[in-house]
Design an enzyme around this catalytic site. Structure first.
Site, short mmCIF file in Angstrom:
data_model
loop_
_atom_site.label_atom_id
_atom_site.label_comp_id
_atom_site.label_asym_id
_atom_site.label_seq_id
_atom_site.Cartn_x
_atom_site.Cartn_y
_atom_site.Cartn_z
N ASP A 92 -7.61 3.77 8.88
CA ASP A 92 -8.94 3.79 8.25
C ASP A 92 -9.17 2.56 7.39
OD1 ASP A 92 -9.63 6.21 9.39
OD2 ASP A 92 -8.89 7.40 7.71
N HIS A 103 0.82 -1.22 0.00
CA HIS A 103 0.00 0.00 0.00
C HIS A 103 0.85 1.27 0.00
CE1 HIS A 103 -4.25 1.10 0.14
NE2 HIS A 103 -3.92 2.15 0.85
N GLU A 156 -12.77 12.24 13.17
CA GLU A 156 -12.07 12.62 11.95
C GLU A 156 -12.80 13.79 11.32
OE1 GLU A 156 -10.88 9.72 9.11
OE2 GLU A 156 -9.89 8.42 10.59
#
Length: 531
Positions: free
Chosen positions: A157, A92, A268
């Site tokens: 997340d 990632h 958030e």
């Protein structure tokens, strides 16, 4: 045992000779003694960013920490090779950080996950924790821990990331204000250093290595196993969104929420630039958002803001989640009638980005370039940073979210390798607060070809350079810099500690070449320089 080790070292030598050969004669999976290598696999040269595609000469699929140790032990003692090594978790990374051009990539997902859950009160266990492979995904740990009514305290997340990968950068999400980043919720690590030494370390046992690898960008060792702190998991979560048309009101309410950790479990926020964001971000949110703002007024673009917070139904708040949300909302200053809530399972809330991923995959917009930029920003610089972004971004054309939410400095151990921005020197409470800003742009190849992508990367560099200047004082999170001098500037006064740790744990610069922080040094030149 000694004969087996000798044979293994000979086989690694054969591999290195093959890598250095002009013919490069290894063509597909081959076993070199106990080590299983692949050559030039396509996955090892591709990451989520899809910006760089550096092919390794071989890929190691380790079956144990000892396999990793064997490879690095040989490389660190061989005078024949300048081969580098990168550990790859879920791939990632954005800028090829887990790639190793003409080197060796270690695919950490090959390690057995072997997740072991230990619950407080069982035997001599004083706290609940999980022992898990560095190559396991956080979603795997969530699945297994929920079977015991437990879960990690701090998350990212997106959960389809490797444990070792996020611990090597920090690991943040909306729980960070309350429990700190993932690197603050680790009890023990198994690490293979750049010299091949396999070390079990804790805050009190080999602490220098323990703190070095946490947020250390893979520079000092490869995390092969981690002990993660767990807590009781709620069954349900009240998930809330509220909208704003003013930055100061938006950040004021965010800071109000993080001042109530006894009530609020996650905070958030987003800058809302266009309707595209409203639609894409609602893929997982189960309540209809009756919010249709005017993004253009009198010929000018207008931006909005969204706070997202959550309250756990954990039986610890002496009230229902609905009552808790009502109590919290009375102190907030969001746009009238634009607070929305929904009750969801804890699992679905944590795995919410997966639904957005599936939506993007369905229209071919997941496996596209992602020129992302993440920054820690002092509270004093957040308005200037917002202005900087809007000066450089076209709201109508931007695809992807822009995250903006507060963190607390005192939740970060100063011994770890993550670099935070310096405090501005204001009031003590103001210095305690900083923000994470994530410009998470997608570059749709249909509308953004190669030259367009290069323009976006230049734009990001300009924003990063301006944001790091004294007026704002930001530091990149998951940093990417074009040269060693930029890296020195990034680490600032922490550079000497970083360099000392590198010299101690990876003196030849074998590990994590994709960052471009330290050069690879041959053992011969290292030996001569030490004379």
């Amino acid at each position: 045992m000694e004969i087996a080790l000798f044979c293994a070292r000979v086989n690694v030598l054969i591999l290195l000779l093959a890598l250095c050969s002009p013919c490069n004669f290894i063509q597909s999976p081959m076993d070199f003694g106990p080590l299983s290598f692949l050559q030039n696999t396509s996955t090892a040269s591709v990451d989520f960013g899809r910006i760089l595609f550096n092919s390794p000469s071989a890929v190691l699929r380790p079956q144990s920490s000892e396999d990793v140790s064997l490879l690095l032990s040989f490389l660190s003692s061989s005078s024949l090779s300048r081969v580098t090594v990168a550990a790859r978790g879920a791939g990632h990374s954005i800028h090829g950080q887990a790639q190793a051009l003409d080197g060796i990539v270690i695919e950490m997902d090959a390690l057995p996950s072997n997740i072991e859950i230990h619950k407080k009160g069982e035997g001599m266990v004083g706290v609940s924790y999980a022992d898990v492979s560095g190559g396991a995904l956080w979603i795997e740990l969530l699945h297994e821990s929920l079977k015991h009514g437990l879960a990690p305290r701090s998350w990212t997340d997106y959960l389809y990331l490797s444990v070792g990968g996020t611990l090597s950068i920090g690991g943040i999400s909306g729980q960070t204000f309350k429990y700190g980043p993932q690197v603050s919720n680790v009890l023990q690590l198994d690490v293979v250093t750049g010299t091949g030494k396999l070390v079990t370390c804790t805050p009190t046992k080999s602490p220098e290595l323990f703190f070095a690898v946490l947020g250390g960008l893979g520079q000092f060792g490869i995390i092969t196993r981690a002990r993660i702190l767990l807590q009781d998991a709620p069954e349900k979560v009240k998930w809330v969104r509220a909208f704003y048309d003013d930055l100061d009101t938006f950040t004021g309410d965010q800071e109000l929420l993080i001042s109530m950790p006894e009530l609020v479990d996650y905070v958030e926020g987003f800058i809302v630039l266009n309707e595209q964001f409203l639609h894409s971000s609602s893929a997982a949110f189960p309540t209809h958002l009756d919010f249709a703002p005017e993004f253009h007024s009198h010929g000018r673009s207008k931006v909005y803001y969204c706070i997202e917070f959550a309250v756990h139904d954990d039986g610890l708040k002496n009230a229902s989640t609905e009552e808790v949300v009502e109590e919290i909302a009375r102190g907030m200053s969001h746009l009238p009638s634009h607070l929305y809530s929904a009750e969801v399972s804890y699992y679905d809330f944590l795995n919410r980005v997966r639904m957005e991923e599936m939506s993007l995959r369905s229209v071919g917009l997941w496996e596209v370039p992602h020129p992302w930029l993440n920054m820690f920003v002092p509270k004093s610089g957040i308005k200037a940073l917002k202005d900087l972004l809007l000066e450089n971004i076209s709201p109508d054309e931007f695809e992807g979210p822009i995250l903006l939410y507060p963190l607390l400095r005192d939740k970060w151990d100063t011994n770890i390798s993550v670099v935070l921005p310096d405090a501005a020197g204001g009031a003590a409470e103001d210095e305690r607060v900083m923000y994470i800003v994530g410009v998470l742009r997608s570059a749709n190849p249909a509308s953004c070809a190669a030259e367009c992508l290069r323009d976006l990367l230049r734009l990001n560099r300009g924003i990063a350079d301006a944001a790091s200047a004294p007026g704002i004082g930001a530091k990149q999170y998951i940093p990417h810099h074009p040269s060693p001098s930029h890296w020195r500037e990034h680490f600032g006064r922490r550079w000497e500690r970083l360099a000392a740790r590198k010299a101690r744990f990876d003196p030849l610069g074998i590990l994590a070449p994709g960052h471009g922080i330290f050069p690879r040094i041959s053992s011969a030149s290292s030996s001569s320089s030490s004379l």
